[in-house]
Design a protein around this motif. Structure first.
Motif, PDB file in Angstrom:
ATOM      1  N   THR A 166       9.472 -12.286   9.405  1.00 27.10           N
ATOM      2  CA  THR A 166       8.131 -12.338   8.837  1.00 27.10           C
ATOM      3  C   THR A 166       7.154 -11.485   9.644  1.00 27.10           C
ATOM      4  O   THR A 166       6.055 -11.201   9.190  1.00 27.10           O
ATOM      5  CB  THR A 166       7.602 -13.782   8.804  1.00 27.10           C
ATOM      6  N   ARG A 167       7.573 -11.114  10.859  1.00 29.29           N
ATOM      7  CA  ARG A 167       6.729 -10.253  11.693  1.00 29.29           C
ATOM      8  C   ARG A 167       7.627  -9.332  12.508  1.00 29.29           C
ATOM      9  O   ARG A 167       8.053  -9.680  13.623  1.00 29.29           O
ATOM     10  CB  ARG A 167       5.853 -11.127  12.597  1.00 29.29           C
ATOM     11  N   ASN A 205       8.239  -3.696   6.166  1.00 25.30           N
ATOM     12  CA  ASN A 205       7.928  -3.909   4.741  1.00 25.30           C
ATOM     13  C   ASN A 205       9.149  -4.448   4.008  1.00 25.30           C
ATOM     14  O   ASN A 205       9.039  -5.336   3.168  1.00 25.30           O
ATOM     15  CB  ASN A 205       7.530  -2.595   4.045  1.00 25.30           C
ATOM     16  N   ILE A 256      -4.762 -10.924  -7.032  1.00 24.90           N
ATOM     17  CA  ILE A 256      -3.952 -12.128  -7.226  1.00 24.90           C
ATOM     18  C   ILE A 256      -4.509 -12.990  -8.363  1.00 24.90           C
ATOM     19  O   ILE A 256      -3.787 -13.440  -9.257  1.00 24.90           O
ATOM     20  CB  ILE A 256      -3.937 -12.943  -5.901  1.00 24.90           C
ATOM     21  N   TYR A 287     -12.147  -5.122   1.644  1.00 25.56           N
ATOM     22  CA  TYR A 287     -10.717  -5.113   1.310  1.00 25.56           C
ATOM     23  C   TYR A 287     -10.181  -6.468   0.822  1.00 25.56           C
ATOM     24  O   TYR A 287      -9.534  -6.551  -0.224  1.00 25.56           O
ATOM     25  CB  TYR A 287      -9.980  -4.647   2.581  1.00 25.56           C
ATOM     26  N   GLN A 298      -0.471 -11.024   6.580  1.00 30.20           N
ATOM     27  CA  GLN A 298      -1.379 -11.159   5.431  1.00 30.20           C
ATOM     28  C   GLN A 298      -1.900 -12.585   5.244  1.00 30.20           C
ATOM     29  O   GLN A 298      -2.660 -12.856   4.311  1.00 30.20           O
ATOM     30  CB  GLN A 298      -0.683 -10.706   4.140  1.00 30.20           C
ATOM     31  N   GLN A 322       0.827  -1.212   0.000  1.00 23.28           N
ATOM     32  CA  GLN A 322       0.000   0.000   0.000  1.00 23.28           C
ATOM     33  C   GLN A 322       0.860   1.261   0.000  1.00 23.28           C
ATOM     34  O   GLN A 322       1.826   1.331   0.748  1.00 23.28           O
ATOM     35  CB  GLN A 322      -0.863   0.040   1.256  1.00 23.28           C
TER      36      GLN A 322
HETATM   37  P1  TYM Z   1       1.071  -3.625   3.434  1.00 24.76           P
HETATM   38  O1  TYM Z   1       1.161  -2.463   2.513  1.00 24.76           O
HETATM   39  O2  TYM Z   1       0.520  -3.410   4.792  1.00 24.76           O
HETATM   40  O3  TYM Z   1       2.480  -4.309   3.591  1.00 24.76           O
HETATM   41  C1  TYM Z   1       3.272  -4.708   2.470  1.00 24.76           C
HETATM   42  C2  TYM Z   1       4.037  -5.974   2.808  1.00 24.76           C
HETATM   43  O4  TYM Z   1       4.856  -5.762   3.980  1.00 24.76           O
HETATM   44  C3  TYM Z   1       4.579  -6.766   4.935  1.00 24.76           C
HETATM   45  N1  TYM Z   1       4.691  -6.190   6.290  1.00 24.76           N
HETATM   46  C4  TYM Z   1       5.419  -6.727   7.274  1.00 24.76           C
HETATM   47  N2  TYM Z   1       6.208  -7.804   7.322  1.00 24.76           N
HETATM   48  C5  TYM Z   1       6.832  -8.069   8.491  1.00 24.76           C
HETATM   49  N3  TYM Z   1       6.710  -7.294   9.598  1.00 24.76           N
HETATM   50  C6  TYM Z   1       5.919  -6.194   9.596  1.00 24.76           C
HETATM   51  N4  TYM Z   1       5.819  -5.428  10.687  1.00 24.76           N
HETATM   52  C7  TYM Z   1       5.239  -5.863   8.393  1.00 24.76           C
HETATM   53  N5  TYM Z   1       4.394  -4.849   8.031  1.00 24.76           N
HETATM   54  C8  TYM Z   1       4.079  -5.084   6.744  1.00 24.76           C
HETATM   55  C9  TYM Z   1       3.146  -7.216   4.660  1.00 24.76           C
HETATM   56  O5  TYM Z   1       2.896  -8.514   5.158  1.00 24.76           O
HETATM   57  C10 TYM Z   1       3.102  -7.149   3.152  1.00 24.76           C
HETATM   58  O6  TYM Z   1       3.624  -8.336   2.591  1.00 24.76           O
HETATM   59  N6  TYM Z   1      -3.014  -6.134   1.928  1.00 24.76           N
HETATM   60  C11 TYM Z   1      -1.610  -5.896   1.640  1.00 24.76           C
HETATM   61  C12 TYM Z   1      -1.365  -5.372   0.246  1.00 24.76           C
HETATM   62  C13 TYM Z   1      -1.949  -6.199  -0.856  1.00 24.76           C
HETATM   63  C14 TYM Z   1      -1.489  -7.464  -1.296  1.00 24.76           C
HETATM   64  C15 TYM Z   1      -2.307  -7.823  -2.390  1.00 24.76           C
HETATM   65  C16 TYM Z   1      -0.459  -8.314  -0.863  1.00 24.76           C
HETATM   66  C17 TYM Z   1      -2.988  -5.850  -1.661  1.00 24.76           C
HETATM   67  N7  TYM Z   1      -3.198  -6.815  -2.574  1.00 24.76           N
HETATM   68  C18 TYM Z   1      -2.152  -9.038  -3.067  1.00 24.76           C
HETATM   69  C19 TYM Z   1      -0.304  -9.531  -1.551  1.00 24.76           C
HETATM   70  C20 TYM Z   1      -1.127  -9.875  -2.624  1.00 24.76           C
HETATM   71  C21 TYM Z   1      -1.072  -4.863   2.621  1.00 24.76           C
HETATM   72  O7  TYM Z   1      -1.797  -4.071   3.172  1.00 24.76           O
HETATM   73  O8  TYM Z   1       0.272  -4.819   2.715  1.00 24.76           O
END
Ligand code: TYM
Length: 332
Positions: A183-184, A18, A134, A126, A148, A9
């Motif tokens: 991953t988190r 990210n 996808i 959403y 996610q 996003q």
């Molecule tokens: P978004 O924009 O919140 O985050 C983008 C990617 O970063 C990862 N992420 C994290 N990974 C580890 N620790 C964290 N604290 C952290 N914060 C964010 C997210 O897991 C993501 O991979 N809904 C999605 C965007 C989206 C999407 C899609 C993703 C829209 N359509 C289709 C995959 C496939 C989102 O809000 O990501």
């Protein structure tokens, strides 16, 4: 055939979560798969965005992806709103998904908070748009961070119900790719909360655009606990901040948590933080330099998005045409 799709996003600063949870993994996957990477500006609208800022953030996130090493020739890099098929398929999926499924989404509950009645319909729907992102390309693998996962399970449910309802074997069941050491990634202010763009405290995250001094200050202020650092990962239990910081160090230096613990065994947080800050600056510095260079050249970024959208449309068109035939839209 295996095809990767992932999205991000454009809602403000890209942060270390990210980068480590998603973007760095995308860079690794580009050598092995056909990949589409999408800046999801339509998803951003689920929360209020100042129009001019949305434009600027879309360019900035794209610059971040390019600066991190994604090649716009090998991959398809584009912003979602340029390919109308996302919205068209999202409508069909809104009619496939059930209210009960969406009601269970933890991200909706977190984001809507106590004011559900005031949340936008878009925020509720959403995940159906995400499924459309996808499946518009029949992608098979989706690299994301841990947060996610539930949305991808819903994507599988939608694909399965569509296939069953219409008696077709059309959509693949996507596989999440959740890998890497981070991953988190958690907040620097609270090791039990995810690092996030929407956290009101900027000290909770390291932004991809933070300069070296800011990174050093944020790391110095990061929450810790009074004990020295443990020699083994077991010693990180019930120490969420220590676990997060050591995990981040390991992810950035590409060493295991065991090795990171051994390296800092018995050290004070202040010594550790000095090294952690130095490492963060050295990893992010070159990416930031490239982001700055690209920000000065919006024409190039726009050209990448335009070209990517053209390729995405070509890929989506025959798939969407088949879907529309399956559901029974008349095309006289
Ligand atoms: P978004 O924009 O919140 O985050 C983008 C990617 O970063 C990862 N992420 C994290 N990974 C580890 N620790 C964290 N604290 C952290 N914060 C964010 C997210 O897991 C993501 O991979 N809904 C999605 C965007 C989206 C999407 C899609 C993703 C829209 N359509 C289709 C995959 C496939 C989102 O809000 O990501």
């Amino acid at each position: 055939m295996q095809r990767i799709f992932s999205g991000i996003q454009p809602t403000g600063n890209l942060h270390l979560g990210n980068y480590l949870g998603a973007i760095r993994n995308w860079v690794r996957l580009q050598d092995e798969y056909e990949c589409l990477f999408c800046v999801v500006d339509m998803h951003a609208l689920t929360a209020w965005q100042e129009p001019r800022e949305l434009v600027a953030n879309t360019r900035e996130v794209t610059a971040g992806l390019l600066a991190a090493g994604l090649d716009p020739e090998r991959n398809i890099i584009f912003n979602q709103s340029q390919v109308r098929g996302h919205a068209q398929l999202a409508w069909i999926f809104s009619c496939v998904a059930r209210m009960g499924w969406l009601n269970r989404m933890t991200q909706f509950k977190e984001k809507a908070g106590k004011h559900r009645e005031n949340a936008s319909v878009g925020l509720f729907a959403y995940p159906t748009l995400m499924a459309a992102d996808i499946l518009l390309y029949k992608a098979t693998h989706v690299p994301v961070g841990e947060d996610q996962k539930q949305h991808l399970e819903l994507t599988r449910d939608i694909a399965q119900k569509f296939n069953n309802d219409f008696g077709v074997e059309f959509f693949p069941l996507v596989e999440p790719l959740i890998f890497g050491a981070a991953t988190r990634v958690m907040s620097l202010r609270d090791g039990t909360n995810k690092m996030s763009k929407s956290d009101p405290s900027d000290y909770s995250r390291i932004n991809m655009t933070d300069d070296a001094d800011t990174i050093v200050v944020k790391i110095r202020k990061a929450k810790t606990d009074p004990a020295p650092l443990p020699a083994e990962p077991d010693g990180l239990e019930d120490r969420p901040e220590a676990a997060n910081l050591l995990g981040l160090y390991g992810a950035l230096s590409e060493t295991s948590l065991e090795e990171t613990c051994q390296r800092f065994a018995g050290a004070s947080f202040s010594d550790f933080k000095n090294e952690f800050a130095e490492l963060s600056v050295s990893v992010l510095g070159p990416i930031q330099d490239e982001m700055r260079r690209l920000s000065a050249d919006p024409g190039h970024v726009d050209a990448v998005l335009r070209q990517g959208a053209g390729r995405a449309r070509d890929l989506a068109a025959p798939i969407l045409a088949e879907i529309e035939e399956i559901v029974g839209y008349l095309r006289p």
